[in-house]
Enzyme design. Structure first.
Site, PDB file in Angstrom:
ATOM      1  N   CYS A  56     -12.447 -26.761  12.440  1.00 10.05           N
ATOM      2  CA  CYS A  56     -11.244 -25.839  11.882  1.00 10.05           C
ATOM      3  C   CYS A  56     -10.079 -26.809  11.624  1.00 10.05           C
ATOM      4  CB  CYS A  56     -10.977 -24.653  12.529  1.00 10.05           C
ATOM      5  SG  CYS A  56      -9.558 -23.898  12.033  1.00 10.05           S
ATOM      6  N   CYS A 109      -6.208 -25.272  16.551  1.00  7.07           N
ATOM      7  CA  CYS A 109      -7.459 -26.198  16.432  1.00  7.07           C
ATOM      8  C   CYS A 109      -7.091 -27.634  16.797  1.00  7.07           C
ATOM      9  CB  CYS A 109      -8.603 -25.856  15.728  1.00  7.07           C
ATOM     10  SG  CYS A 109      -9.242 -24.418  16.043  1.00  7.07           S
ATOM     11  N   ASP A 141      -8.390  -7.085   2.452  1.00  2.55           N
ATOM     12  CA  ASP A 141      -7.332  -7.250   3.394  1.00  2.55           C
ATOM     13  C   ASP A 141      -7.695  -6.746   4.557  1.00  2.55           C
ATOM     14  OD1 ASP A 141      -6.953  -4.353   2.391  1.00  2.55           O
ATOM     15  OD2 ASP A 141      -5.642  -4.359   4.107  1.00  2.55           O
ATOM     16  N   CYS A 166      -6.766 -25.668  11.563  1.00  2.00           N
ATOM     17  CA  CYS A 166      -5.852 -24.985  11.805  1.00  2.00           C
ATOM     18  C   CYS A 166      -4.757 -25.651  12.861  1.00  2.00           C
ATOM     19  CB  CYS A 166      -5.965 -23.475  12.150  1.00  2.00           C
ATOM     20  SG  CYS A 166      -6.214 -23.168  14.056  1.00  2.00           S
ATOM     21  N   HIS A 214      -5.394 -19.206  14.133  1.00  2.00           N
ATOM     22  CA  HIS A 214      -6.966 -19.632  13.993  1.00  2.00           C
ATOM     23  C   HIS A 214      -7.631 -18.513  13.175  1.00  2.00           C
ATOM     24  CE1 HIS A 214     -10.596 -21.228  14.579  1.00  2.00           C
ATOM     25  NE2 HIS A 214     -11.207 -19.808  15.091  1.00  2.00           N
ATOM     26  N   GLY A 255       0.350   4.406   1.355  1.00  2.00           N
ATOM     27  CA  GLY A 255       0.701   5.235   2.456  1.00  2.00           C
ATOM     28  C   GLY A 255      -0.454   6.393   2.743  1.00  2.00           C
ATOM     29  N   GLY A 256      -1.342   6.417   1.510  1.00  2.97           N
ATOM     30  CA  GLY A 256      -2.427   7.502   1.515  1.00  2.97           C
ATOM     31  C   GLY A 256      -3.248   7.288   2.883  1.00  2.97           C
ATOM     32  N   PHE A 257      -3.518   5.714   3.157  1.00  5.01           N
ATOM     33  CA  PHE A 257      -4.353   5.624   4.274  1.00  5.01           C
ATOM     34  C   PHE A 257      -3.764   6.248   5.650  1.00  5.01           C
ATOM     35  CE2 PHE A 257      -6.175   2.795   7.592  1.00  5.01           C
ATOM     36  CZ  PHE A 257      -7.550   2.998   7.263  1.00  5.01           C
ATOM     37  N   ASP A 282      -2.757   7.721  -3.015  1.00  7.44           N
ATOM     38  CA  ASP A 282      -4.299   8.108  -2.972  1.00  7.44           C
ATOM     39  C   ASP A 282      -4.481   9.096  -1.884  1.00  7.44           C
ATOM     40  OD1 ASP A 282      -3.864   6.162  -0.884  1.00  7.44           O
ATOM     41  OD2 ASP A 282      -5.931   5.633  -1.193  1.00  7.44           O
ATOM     42  N   GLY A 312     -11.044   3.801   1.063  1.00  6.75           N
ATOM     43  CA  GLY A 312     -11.779   5.001   2.098  1.00  6.75           C
ATOM     44  C   GLY A 312     -13.329   4.352   2.376  1.00  6.75           C
ATOM     45  N   ASP A 328       0.893  -1.266  -0.130  1.00  4.36           N
ATOM     46  CA  ASP A 328       0.145  -0.141  -0.084  1.00  4.36           C
ATOM     47  C   ASP A 328       0.946   1.275  -0.049  1.00  4.36           C
ATOM     48  OD1 ASP A 328      -2.292   1.739  -0.044  1.00  4.36           O
ATOM     49  OD2 ASP A 328      -2.875   1.228   1.951  1.00  4.36           O
TER      50      ASP A 328
HETATM   51 ZN   LIG Z   1      -8.382 -23.253  14.346  1.00 10.17          ZN
END
Ligand SMILES: [Zn+2]
Length: 380
Positions: free
Chosen positions: A315, A320, A277, A317, A346, A101-103, A153, A227, A99
């Site tokens: 899940c 889990c 994101d 992961c 997770h 950097g405008g944010f 931006d 935005g 990104d």
């Molecule tokens: Zn998980």
């Protein structure tokens, strides 16, 4: 030149399936492909918080997003270039977006002022002020070697008037053109870096529409929608999003910046967004909110102190498969970093599975049923 590289330079995005407005696509970059809909955890300073690159990959992460402006301040884009680029520096060999950097304009203490030629920021490290121009931010992103770079931006806060938003969108569009036509961007594009424009217009559909239509005329590699998800309610966000999407080319990827809650992601997928994101999964994890198929649970609650089942039994992961709610509850109570790590892994996995399930459903033509069934069981 390999066939793959040639393909990436001429046709870097293709749609595999569509159901209504929902799309399943493939974005080809110089560091591999991104199957969309896709979710990117944030790695603002070239790392996700409490999660290592190998854990991101294990959780099904195809791409992350870093912040070019902050990395240019520390450790410096020249140093990252010397290290062989951001992929080598952080040891993540999948897709990396940066990104611009405008944010940071929304961050008190960093944003100073805007000038016709760029944004004046104050370094959060040294307090030194510096002007960032569209040309400079493209040169910084070229040095970093990210796969997808954002144009500079101008971000108006939620609550800005329609006049302020129009002015911000007009400036953003001008900077987008300057970014695209800069020498750095031309060169990095030839080397395979993709350049995305950022559509602005706040919560005003008519402004979103006209500015998206303007940017669509330029040959960007993809379109971000910026935005939004900055405090506005969903009933203001979605009409603005739809207005922008209606003007964007079908054959280019669309990336909604900053959206991370599961139901909102699916709402946006339904409307035709491809990429997301957000710091949401890692930030909420650190605050003990864990997403499960049945909704969000607060793992710090006393009711989990003796619960030896996994966070989410559906899940797959690392957290889990190997640890109980009771253990993660305990780690949270004593504020151990390992707790933050397991909770973040997770939540990231949860969103990665969500977008890949959504993708499969679009391909199979069952996205609406998938969305309805998710909505019925997920009580946020
Ligand atoms: Zn998980």
């Amino acid at each position: 030149m390999t066939a793959l590289l040639l393909q990436s330079m001429t046709r870097h995005f293709s749609l595999e399936a569509k159901q209504g407005h929902a799309r399943a696509g493939i974005l080809i970059t110089r560091h591999g492909t991104l199957e969309t809909p896709a979710f990117m955890p944030v790695a603002t300073k070239a790392t996700a918080k409490y999660v290592e690159p190998r854990e991101l990959v294990e959780a099904g992460t195809q791409a992350v997003i870093s912040n070019a402006f902050l990395l240019s301040l520390k450790p410096g884009h020249e140093l990252i270039k010397k290290a062989g680029g951001i992929h080598k520096f952080m040891n993540f060999d999948r897709v990396i977006f940066t990104d611009c950097g405008g944010f940071q304009m929304l961050r008190e203490g960093i944003f100073v002022s805007t000038k016709p030629q760029g944004i004046v920021f104050k370094s959060p490290y040294t307090g030194k002020e510096a002007l960032i121009t569209p040309e400079e931010i493209m040169a910084i992103q070229a040095d970093l070697g990210s796969d997808v770079a954002m144009v500079l931006d101008y971000v108006a806060p939620y609550g800005a008037t329609i006049e302020q938003v129009k002015e911000a969108a007009t400036i953003s569009n001008r900077w987008a053109e300057w970014s695209l036509h800069s020498d750095a961007a031309k060169k990095s594009r030839e080397e395979g870096q993709l350049i995305f424009a950022i559509v602005h217009g706040g919560i005003y559909p008519e402004v979103r529409k006209s500015h998206a239509a303007y940017l669509a005329r330029w040959n960007f590699d993809g379109y971000s929608i910026g935005g939004l998800s900055i405090g506005e309610p969903p009933e203001k966000m979605f009409p603005a999003l739809e207005a922008a999407l209606s003007e964007l080319p079908e054959d280019k990827p669309r990336y909604l910046m900053g959206l991370g809650s599961p139901l909102e992601i699916l709402e946006a997928v339904k409307r035709g967004v491809d990429i997301f994101d957000s710091a949401y999964p890692t930030q909420t994890a650190r605050h003990n909110s864990l997403m499960t198929r049945k909704g969000i649970i607060k793992i710090s609650s006393p009711k989990y102190a003796e619960d030896f089942s996994p966070v989410d039994e559906t899940c797959d992961c690392y957290a889990c498969k190997n640890f109980s709610r009771a253990y993660i509850h305990f780690l949270s109570k004593v504020n151990e970093p390992a707790g933050k790590q397991l909770k973040s892994i997770h939540n990231i996995r949860f969103l990665q599975k969500l977008v890949s399930d959504a993708r499969r459903a679009i391909i199979e033509g069952s996205f609406d049923e998938f969305f309805e069934s998710f909505k019925a069981s997920f009580k946020s």
